[in-house]
Design a protein around this motif. Structure first.
Motif, PDB file in Angstrom:
ATOM      1  N   LYS A   9       0.839  -1.213   0.000  1.00 50.14           N
ATOM      2  CA  LYS A   9       0.000   0.000   0.000  1.00 50.14           C
ATOM      3  C   LYS A   9       0.870   1.258   0.000  1.00 50.14           C
ATOM      4  O   LYS A   9       0.555   2.233  -0.678  1.00 50.14           O
ATOM      5  CB  LYS A   9      -0.919   0.003   1.215  1.00 50.14           C
ATOM      6  CG  LYS A   9      -2.036  -1.008   1.130  1.00 50.14           C
ATOM      7  CD  LYS A   9      -2.849  -1.030   2.412  1.00 50.14           C
ATOM      8  CE  LYS A   9      -3.833  -2.168   2.407  1.00 50.14           C
ATOM      9  NZ  LYS A   9      -4.520  -2.313   3.699  1.00 50.14           N
ATOM     10  N   GLN A  10       1.980   1.239   0.771  1.00 50.36           N
ATOM     11  CA  GLN A  10       2.884   2.387   0.808  1.00 50.36           C
ATOM     12  C   GLN A  10       3.549   2.614  -0.551  1.00 50.36           C
ATOM     13  O   GLN A  10       3.728   3.748  -0.978  1.00 50.36           O
ATOM     14  CB  GLN A  10       3.961   2.183   1.884  1.00 50.36           C
ATOM     15  CG  GLN A  10       3.445   2.284   3.293  1.00 50.36           C
ATOM     16  CD  GLN A  10       2.935   3.680   3.605  1.00 50.36           C
ATOM     17  OE1 GLN A  10       3.482   4.664   3.160  1.00 50.36           O
ATOM     18  NE2 GLN A  10       1.853   3.740   4.362  1.00 50.36           N
ATOM     19  N   ILE A  11       3.917   1.523  -1.224  1.00 53.16           N
ATOM     20  CA  ILE A  11       4.530   1.631  -2.556  1.00 53.16           C
ATOM     21  C   ILE A  11       3.549   2.271  -3.525  1.00 53.16           C
ATOM     22  O   ILE A  11       3.900   3.176  -4.298  1.00 53.16           O
ATOM     23  CB  ILE A  11       4.994   0.248  -3.055  1.00 53.16           C
ATOM     24  CG1 ILE A  11       6.174  -0.239  -2.221  1.00 53.16           C
ATOM     25  CG2 ILE A  11       5.371   0.286  -4.530  1.00 53.16           C
ATOM     26  CD1 ILE A  11       6.565  -1.684  -2.485  1.00 53.16           C
ATOM     27  N   GLU A  12       2.295   1.828  -3.491  1.00 55.67           N
ATOM     28  CA  GLU A  12       1.271   2.386  -4.382  1.00 55.67           C
ATOM     29  C   GLU A  12       0.955   3.830  -4.014  1.00 55.67           C
ATOM     30  O   GLU A  12       0.730   4.664  -4.888  1.00 55.67           O
ATOM     31  CB  GLU A  12       0.010   1.525  -4.313  1.00 55.67           C
ATOM     32  CG  GLU A  12       0.205   0.149  -4.923  1.00 55.67           C
ATOM     33  CD  GLU A  12      -0.926  -0.813  -4.595  1.00 55.67           C
ATOM     34  OE1 GLU A  12      -1.894  -0.400  -3.905  1.00 55.67           O
ATOM     35  OE2 GLU A  12      -0.816  -1.976  -5.008  1.00 55.67           O
ATOM     36  N   ILE A  39      12.865   6.499   0.110  1.00 55.45           N
ATOM     37  CA  ILE A  39      12.961   6.601   1.575  1.00 55.45           C
ATOM     38  C   ILE A  39      14.381   6.982   1.972  1.00 55.45           C
ATOM     39  O   ILE A  39      14.595   7.849   2.823  1.00 55.45           O
ATOM     40  CB  ILE A  39      12.565   5.274   2.250  1.00 55.45           C
ATOM     41  CG1 ILE A  39      11.075   5.048   2.106  1.00 55.45           C
ATOM     42  CG2 ILE A  39      12.959   5.264   3.712  1.00 55.45           C
ATOM     43  CD1 ILE A  39      10.613   3.726   2.670  1.00 55.45           C
ATOM     44  N   TYR A  40      15.364   6.331   1.351  1.00 60.47           N
ATOM     45  CA  TYR A  40      16.764   6.606   1.655  1.00 60.47           C
ATOM     46  C   TYR A  40      17.115   8.050   1.317  1.00 60.47           C
ATOM     47  O   TYR A  40      17.820   8.717   2.072  1.00 60.47           O
ATOM     48  CB  TYR A  40      17.651   5.632   0.887  1.00 60.47           C
ATOM     49  CG  TYR A  40      19.122   5.829   1.126  1.00 60.47           C
ATOM     50  CD1 TYR A  40      19.699   5.505   2.344  1.00 60.47           C
ATOM     51  CD2 TYR A  40      19.937   6.348   0.134  1.00 60.47           C
ATOM     52  CE1 TYR A  40      21.036   5.691   2.565  1.00 60.47           C
ATOM     53  CE2 TYR A  40      21.283   6.528   0.346  1.00 60.47           C
ATOM     54  CZ  TYR A  40      21.829   6.203   1.568  1.00 60.47           C
ATOM     55  OH  TYR A  40      23.165   6.393   1.787  1.00 60.47           O
ATOM     56  N   LYS A  85      15.024  10.369   4.016  1.00 57.00           N
ATOM     57  CA  LYS A  85      15.320  10.274   5.441  1.00 57.00           C
ATOM     58  C   LYS A  85      16.735   9.858   5.759  1.00 57.00           C
ATOM     59  O   LYS A  85      17.134   9.840   6.917  1.00 57.00           O
ATOM     60  CB  LYS A  85      14.343   9.304   6.097  1.00 57.00           C
ATOM     61  CG  LYS A  85      12.906   9.777   5.960  1.00 57.00           C
ATOM     62  CD  LYS A  85      11.958   8.892   6.663  1.00 57.00           C
ATOM     63  CE  LYS A  85      10.542   9.426   6.472  1.00 57.00           C
ATOM     64  NZ  LYS A  85       9.562   8.621   7.123  1.00 57.00           N
ATOM     65  N   GLY A  86      17.507   9.480   4.755  1.00 57.65           N
ATOM     66  CA  GLY A  86      18.883   9.053   4.991  1.00 57.65           C
ATOM     67  C   GLY A  86      18.925   7.784   5.808  1.00 57.65           C
ATOM     68  O   GLY A  86      18.110   6.896   5.644  1.00 57.65           O
ATOM     69  N   LEU A  87      19.870   7.692   6.699  1.00 58.72           N
ATOM     70  CA  LEU A  87      20.020   6.500   7.519  1.00 58.72           C
ATOM     71  C   LEU A  87      19.227   6.571   8.814  1.00 58.72           C
ATOM     72  O   LEU A  87      19.363   5.700   9.671  1.00 58.72           O
ATOM     73  CB  LEU A  87      21.501   6.269   7.834  1.00 58.72           C
ATOM     74  CG  LEU A  87      22.368   5.954   6.629  1.00 58.72           C
ATOM     75  CD1 LEU A  87      23.834   5.867   7.045  1.00 58.72           C
ATOM     76  CD2 LEU A  87      21.939   4.663   5.972  1.00 58.72           C
ATOM     77  N   SER A  88      18.382   7.600   8.980  1.00 57.02           N
ATOM     78  CA  SER A  88      17.611   7.708  10.207  1.00 57.02           C
ATOM     79  C   SER A  88      16.526   6.631  10.284  1.00 57.02           C
ATOM     80  O   SER A  88      16.111   6.241  11.364  1.00 57.02           O
ATOM     81  CB  SER A  88      16.967   9.090  10.314  1.00 57.02           C
ATOM     82  OG  SER A  88      16.052   9.282   9.259  1.00 57.02           O
ATOM     83  N   GLU A  89      16.048   6.156   9.136  1.00 58.25           N
ATOM     84  CA  GLU A  89      15.058   5.082   9.108  1.00 58.25           C
ATOM     85  C   GLU A  89      15.668   3.864   8.403  1.00 58.25           C
ATOM     86  O   GLU A  89      16.181   3.993   7.300  1.00 58.25           O
ATOM     87  CB  GLU A  89      13.806   5.536   8.360  1.00 58.25           C
ATOM     88  CG  GLU A  89      12.704   4.509   8.354  1.00 58.25           C
ATOM     89  CD  GLU A  89      11.456   5.013   7.668  1.00 58.25           C
ATOM     90  OE1 GLU A  89      10.765   4.178   7.070  1.00 58.25           O
ATOM     91  OE2 GLU A  89      11.188   6.210   7.724  1.00 58.25           O
TER      92      GLU A  89
END
Length: 174
Positions: A126-129, A143-144, A147-151
């Motif tokens: 769902k997140q991808i869509e 995402i990278y 947010k970098g390496l924080s997540e």
């Protein structure tokens, strides 16, 4: 004239009830899974080196492993990449093959779908869509970037079909 056998379980009629061979069986299953994964990686590595999609020189191999795979997976959807970069993507997809359900029939009970690993996989889909990403790799790269390496990127349960679709799309584009 009746023989009564013991239950064959440790801690009979308690919440900790288990078969005496259960620990041994679990350990054997883990050993098999680790061995099979190692064998798959060796086979793919030898094929990639044979095709010259993976360097054999130690220094070049170190640099090859240092390539940002998520950036490569993102870039491969829109631009032409080199064969060693494609080899790095293939090896990476092999390492993170995703979950393959062995259920013969789809259960009607929707409650199980919203819990556990299958629930996490459907939430990821769902997140991808929602982010309008083409593939799983594209989503993880976004995402990278954001947010970098924080997540953490890798702490997600994925479905094997997601990786099949991504590989097919990358193969088609290249």
């Amino acid at each position: 004239g009746v023989r009564i056998f013991p239950a064959g379980l440790d801690n009979f009629n308690s919440p900790k009830e288990k078969h005496p061979n259960q620990d041994r069986r679990l350990a054997r299953g883990m050993r098999r899974r680790i061995r099979r994964k190692s064998e798959r990686k060796k086979i793919i590595t030898s094929i990639l080196q044979e095709l010259q999609w993976m360097p054999t020189d130690r220094d070049q191999l170190h640099d090859w492993y240092q390539l940002d795979v998520y950036e490569l997976r993102h870039r491969a959807l829109s631009k032409k990449i080199t064969l060693p970069e494609l080899g790095r993507i293939i090896l990476h997809l092999n390492q993170r093959r995703g979950f393959l359900s062995l259920r013969k029939t789809e259960e009607v009970d929707g409650d199980k779908e919203t819990q556990g690993m299958l629930g996490e996989i459907s939430e990821l889909q769902k997140q991808i869509e929602k982010t309008k990403s083409q593939t799983l790799g594209n989503y993880l790269y976004k995402i990278y970037q954001k947010k970098g390496l924080s997540e953490p990127i890798r702490k997600r349960h994925t479905n094997r079909q997601m990786l099949h679709d991504e590989f097919s799309l990358i193969w088609e584009k290249q």
